[in-house]
Motif scaffolding. Structure first.
Motif, short mmCIF file in Angstrom:
data_model
loop_
_atom_site.label_atom_id
_atom_site.label_comp_id
_atom_site.label_asym_id
_atom_site.label_seq_id
_atom_site.Cartn_x
_atom_site.Cartn_y
_atom_site.Cartn_z
N HIS A 5 9.73 94.56 10.84
CA HIS A 5 10.07 95.61 9.88
C HIS A 5 10.47 96.86 10.65
O HIS A 5 9.94 97.13 11.73
N GLU A 13 3.36 93.97 2.57
CA GLU A 13 2.92 95.08 3.43
C GLU A 13 3.91 96.24 3.41
O GLU A 13 3.53 97.41 3.47
N HIS A 14 5.21 95.92 3.28
CA HIS A 14 6.25 96.94 3.36
C HIS A 14 7.00 97.09 2.03
O HIS A 14 8.13 97.59 2.01
N ASP A 31 8.76 100.42 1.04
CA ASP A 31 10.00 100.72 1.76
C ASP A 31 11.15 99.85 1.28
O ASP A 31 12.32 100.25 1.37
N ASP A 64 11.32 101.12 9.86
CA ASP A 64 11.23 102.23 8.92
C ASP A 64 12.44 103.13 9.12
O ASP A 64 12.67 103.64 10.21
N GLY A 94 14.07 101.21 4.58
CA GLY A 94 13.59 100.28 5.60
C GLY A 94 14.23 98.92 5.47
O GLY A 94 15.00 98.66 4.55
#
Length: 218
Positions: free
Chosen positions: A57, A110-111, A114, A59, A86
C-alpha cells in the motif's frame, strides 16, 4: 467475464497501456528500443515495489510525488485499487487462492479509508495464441468473484501474456525464431501520484503488444 481492455471512467485516474497510448501505429513497427514509455517505466528505480506473492500500500495524502510498482508477473494475477488518497497492489498465486483471499481482504480492510471511491482493476494472463481465453480460466473467474466480494465493485480487467508464450510452443520449440531473452518483458504495473490527497493518479500497465515486442531481436 471475458478478457477485455478496460478504460477509466472517472476523472481522478488516467490509464495508460504502454504501447497502445504512447506509441503511434507507425512507430510500433520499429524495434523495442524506440519505445520511449518503456524506457521511462524502466528508469523509475525508486518506486516502492511489491514483493512476490504479496501486497503493498502507498499513501498519497502527504505532499510529494509518489510512485508504486509491481514487476515480474510471471505466474501471478494482480489486483490494483487506486484512488486520490492511496493505492493497493496485490500479486496473488492462482494455485493458492485459499491463502490469497484472507491476505487480500486484510490488506484492503486495513487501508479502506484511503481506497474509498477508488477504481478496482485485475491484471490477468490470457493465452498468447488466443487473447480471448484466460490462462487458468476457472481460477481467474473465482478470483474476480473474490475481489468483488471484498471490494463490492466489479473489477475492470487489463490483460497480459507470459512473454515466453509469445515465442515458444508448449513443447519448448521456437515459434518464430529466438527472442531477445535479455530484454523480454513480463507484465508490470506502475501507479504514480503527485501527492496531497486530491490529485489525479496515473496507472500504467505493460500490455500484451509491448510484451510481444520486447522480445524482438534488434
Amino acid at each position: 467475464m471475458q478478457p477485455s481492455m478496460g478504460q477509466a471512467g472517472v476523472g481522478f485516474l488516467t490509464i495508460f497501456s504502454l504501447l497502445r497510448h504512447h506509441i503511434s501505429r507507425h512507430r510500433a513497427l520499429y524495434p523495442r528500443r524506440t519505445f520511449p514509455k518503456l524506457k521511462e517505466f524502466n528508469k523509475i528505480k525508486n518506486a516502492k515495489s511489491v514483493p512476490t506473492d504479496s501486497q503493498g500500500h502507498i499513501d498519497f495524502k502527504t505532499f510529494g510525488k509518489k510512485s508504486f510498482r509491481s514487476d515480474s508477473f510471471e505466474g501471478y494475477i494482480g489486483i490494483v485499487v487506486v484512488s486520490q488518497k492511496g493505492a493497493l497492489i496485490c500479486r496473488c498465486n492462482l494455485d493458492n487462492l485459499n491463502r490469497a483471499e484472507p491476505s487480500l481482504e486484510g490488506a484492503y480492510n486495513e487501508h479502506k479509508n484511503d481506497l474509498a471511491g477508488g477504481q478496482v482493476w485485475i491484471y490477468a494472463h490470457v493465452e498468447a495464441d488466443d487473447e480471448n481465453q484466460y490462462k487458468q480460466p476457472n481460477e481467474v473467474h473465482e478470483f474476480i468473484g473474490i475481489v468483488y466480494g471484498i471490494t463490492g465493485k466489479d473489477p475492470q480487467i487489463q490483460t497480459c501474456i507470459e512473454g515466453v508464450d509469445a515465442w515458444y510452443s508448449t513443447d519448448g520449440e521456437p515459434i518464430a525464431g529466438d527472442p531477445d531473452l535479455e530484454h523480454l518483458r513480463a507484465g508490470a504495473i506502475l501507479v504514480e501520484n503527485p501527492g496531497g490527497g486530491n490529485a489525479d493518479s496515473i496507472l500504467t500497465f505493460v500490455d500484451i503488444e509491448m510484451i510481444r515486442k520486447s522480445g524482438e531481436p534488434v
